[in-house]
Design a protein around this motif. Structure first.
Motif, PDB file in Angstrom:
ATOM      1  N   LYS A 154     -38.941  10.480   3.232  1.00 26.04           N
ATOM      2  CA  LYS A 154     -37.696  11.081   2.762  1.00 26.04           C
ATOM      3  C   LYS A 154     -36.808   9.990   2.157  1.00 26.04           C
ATOM      4  CE  LYS A 154     -37.879  14.555   6.436  1.00 26.04           C
ATOM      5  NZ  LYS A 154     -37.289  15.023   7.718  1.00 26.04           N
ATOM      6  N   GLY A 155     -36.308  10.216   0.971  1.00 23.13           N
ATOM      7  CA  GLY A 155     -35.468   9.225   0.316  1.00 23.13           C
ATOM      8  C   GLY A 155     -36.244   8.195  -0.472  1.00 23.13           C
ATOM      9  N   GLY A 156     -37.583   8.240  -0.403  1.00 26.22           N
ATOM     10  CA  GLY A 156     -38.416   7.298  -1.143  1.00 26.22           C
ATOM     11  C   GLY A 156     -38.582   7.708  -2.596  1.00 26.22           C
ATOM     12  N   ARG A 157     -39.261   6.865  -3.360  1.00 28.45           N
ATOM     13  CA  ARG A 157     -39.438   7.103  -4.803  1.00 28.45           C
ATOM     14  C   ARG A 157     -40.167   8.410  -5.097  1.00 28.45           C
ATOM     15  NH1 ARG A 157     -42.615   2.500  -7.497  1.00 28.45           N
ATOM     16  NH2 ARG A 157     -42.032   3.666  -9.389  1.00 28.45           N
ATOM     17  N   ALA A 158     -41.104   8.767  -4.222  1.00 26.70           N
ATOM     18  CA  ALA A 158     -41.932   9.944  -4.484  1.00 26.70           C
ATOM     19  C   ALA A 158     -41.335  11.236  -3.943  1.00 26.70           C
ATOM     20  CB  ALA A 158     -43.320   9.736  -3.873  1.00 26.70           C
ATOM     21  N   ALA A 159     -40.282  11.133  -3.145  1.00 26.48           N
ATOM     22  CA  ALA A 159     -39.761  12.301  -2.429  1.00 26.48           C
ATOM     23  C   ALA A 159     -39.255  13.400  -3.355  1.00 26.48           C
ATOM     24  CB  ALA A 159     -38.649  11.877  -1.475  1.00 26.48           C
ATOM     25  N   LYS A 160     -38.784  13.019  -4.538  1.00 26.58           N
ATOM     26  CA  LYS A 160     -38.210  14.009  -5.451  1.00 26.58           C
ATOM     27  C   LYS A 160     -39.197  14.476  -6.518  1.00 26.58           C
ATOM     28  CE  LYS A 160     -33.439  12.403  -4.889  1.00 26.58           C
ATOM     29  NZ  LYS A 160     -32.226  11.892  -5.585  1.00 26.58           N
ATOM     30  N   ALA A 161     -40.439  14.075  -6.415  1.00 21.56           N
ATOM     31  CA  ALA A 161     -41.442  14.468  -7.414  1.00 21.56           C
ATOM     32  C   ALA A 161     -41.642  15.985  -7.392  1.00 21.56           C
ATOM     33  CB  ALA A 161     -42.766  13.767  -7.138  1.00 21.56           C
ATOM     34  N   THR A 162     -41.689  16.569  -8.567  1.00 19.71           N
ATOM     35  CA  THR A 162     -41.917  18.011  -8.676  1.00 19.71           C
ATOM     36  C   THR A 162     -43.089  18.345  -9.593  1.00 19.71           C
ATOM     37  OG1 THR A 162     -40.325  18.173 -10.503  1.00 19.71           O
ATOM     38  CG2 THR A 162     -39.482  18.554  -8.269  1.00 19.71           C
ATOM     39  N   SER A 163     -43.699  17.310 -10.170  1.00 20.01           N
ATOM     40  CA  SER A 163     -44.803  17.523 -11.111  1.00 20.01           C
ATOM     41  C   SER A 163     -45.794  16.381 -11.022  1.00 20.01           C
ATOM     42  CB  SER A 163     -44.272  17.617 -12.543  1.00 20.01           C
ATOM     43  OG  SER A 163     -43.767  16.354 -12.966  1.00 20.01           O
ATOM     44  N   LEU A 164     -46.954  16.573 -11.625  1.00 18.25           N
ATOM     45  CA  LEU A 164     -47.953  15.512 -11.676  1.00 18.25           C
ATOM     46  C   LEU A 164     -47.420  14.316 -12.449  1.00 18.25           C
ATOM     47  CD1 LEU A 164     -51.178  17.613 -12.402  1.00 18.25           C
ATOM     48  CD2 LEU A 164     -50.386  16.727 -10.205  1.00 18.25           C
ATOM     49  N   ALA A 165     -46.644  14.579 -13.492  1.00 16.26           N
ATOM     50  CA  ALA A 165     -46.090  13.493 -14.301  1.00 16.26           C
ATOM     51  C   ALA A 165     -45.189  12.587 -13.466  1.00 16.26           C
ATOM     52  CB  ALA A 165     -45.315  14.075 -15.481  1.00 16.26           C
ATOM     53  N   ASP A 166     -44.490  13.172 -12.498  1.00 12.99           N
ATOM     54  CA  ASP A 166     -43.598  12.382 -11.641  1.00 12.99           C
ATOM     55  C   ASP A 166     -44.358  11.431 -10.728  1.00 12.99           C
ATOM     56  OD1 ASP A 166     -41.412  13.707 -12.719  1.00 12.99           O
ATOM     57  OD2 ASP A 166     -41.335  15.201 -11.106  1.00 12.99           O
ATOM     58  N   LEU A 167     -45.650  11.678 -10.538  1.00 11.86           N
ATOM     59  CA  LEU A 167     -46.457  10.846  -9.636  1.00 11.86           C
ATOM     60  C   LEU A 167     -47.174   9.704 -10.361  1.00 11.86           C
ATOM     61  CD1 LEU A 167     -48.163  13.680  -7.538  1.00 11.86           C
ATOM     62  CD2 LEU A 167     -46.176  12.318  -6.876  1.00 11.86           C
ATOM     63  N   LYS A 168     -47.224   9.758 -11.676  1.00  9.04           N
ATOM     64  CA  LYS A 168     -48.065   8.829 -12.435  1.00  9.04           C
ATOM     65  C   LYS A 168     -47.649   7.367 -12.303  1.00  9.04           C
ATOM     66  CE  LYS A 168     -49.910  12.003 -15.901  1.00  9.04           C
ATOM     67  NZ  LYS A 168     -51.315  11.834 -15.433  1.00  9.04           N
TER      68      LYS A 168
END
Length: 294
Positions: A154-168
């Motif tokens: 929670k609060g990390g870089r990946a926590a707000k990802a909503t798409s595959l593009a956000d994970l790249k």
């Protein structure tokens, strides 16, 4: 692994309500079947309690160590608690082997489906059925339809990802040899090489220590991790099934095993009579529907 307090297990149960409720209500039929229910000579071949097992009168079942929740409970596969332990004993009963006739064997995840003669009759350890793995081992019909999920602090870089593009652009990790790792490489296609771990415990430690931004596991495991083990983590989302077909866990057998058709017949019967659905409801409960990452 240390058993979680009962209240946490209840948290996992309530946390998993919506997803598996629909899975139980409209679970798809197995994607692939090793064989149909035995009949004729095959029925004689599958005579109750008289299969050509490694030890006469016994059924040797393997899984990894530690044995993780919610698939097993208290790291004790033989206690019949947890979804896969319960499925294993249900299959054994269908084959004519009572609980006292089941012998448990510890086998590392990757070795279960590696080429070579096995020291078990069947293995149950969240092993996804795939064409590549079928080159080295046999599979039963699928006993569980599964999706993969992303876990982040929670609060990390990946926590707000909503798409595959956000994970790249993130550093992702998963256990070696798993479809979780395959999803990182084949679906997310991140710019950084994923971190690969021998055990899920190592992946969880890496997440807690900030060595990776997120890890990927199957969805029920993700719910347990976030509710009971890494409570400052959250499920970011789940992946869609690839190719329109469900990913399924299957029981692993030696390549060309004479038991394959018998075990598949047992799994098919457990699906048909509703036993698998009931075991999902009891041990995996029903999952909250994690958002789908597209």
């Amino acid at each position: 692994m240390h058993p979680a307090p009962r209240i946490l297990r209840r948290a996992v149960a309530s946390a998993t309500t919506i997803l598996l409720a629909s899975a139980v209500g409209c679970a798809p039929q197995p994607e692939e079947k090793a064989a149909g229910a035995p009949s004729g000579k095959a029925a004689q071949h599958c005579a109750q309690g008289k299969l050509a097992t490694r030890t006469s009168g016994k059924l040797t079942i393997a899984t990894d160590e530690p044995a993780y929740e919610p698939w097993f409970q208290d790291d004790k596969p033989a206690n019949g608690k947890g979804f896969e332990s319960a499925v294993a004993y249900a299959v054994a009963k269908r084959l004519g082997y009572g609980k006292s006739a089941v012998v448990w064997q510890s086998v590392p995840f990757n070795k279960a489906f590696a080429p070579g003669v096995k020291n078990f009759d069947l293995d149950i350890n969240q092993v996804s059925i795939s064409a590549e793995r079928r080159k080295a081992v046999d599979f039963s019909a699928g006993y569980y339809d599964v999706r993969q999920a992303v876990i982040a602090l929670k609060g990390g870089r990946a926590a707000k990802a909503t798409s595959l593009a956000d994970l790249k652009n993130l550093k992702l990790g998963a256990q070696v040899g798993t479809t979780s790792l395959d999803y990182i490489g084949d679906v997310v296609k991140p710019k950084q090489e994923p971190a690969v771990y021998a055990k899920n415990d190592q992946a969880k430690s890496a997440l807690k220590n900030g060595q990776v931004d997120a890890i990927v596991t199957d969805l029920p495991t993700a719910f347990y991790i976030t509710a009971a083990e890494v409570t400052n983590a959250k499920i970011v989302g789940q992946f869609e099934n690839q190719g329109g077909k469900p990913e399924q866990f299957g029981l692993v057998l030696d390549k060309g095993s004479s038991l394959t058709s018998c075990v598949t017949g047992a799994v098919d019967a457990l699906r048909k009579d509703g036993t698998l659905a009931k075991l999902e409801q009891r041990w995996l409960s029903d999952a909250v529907d994690a958002p789908v990452l597209k």
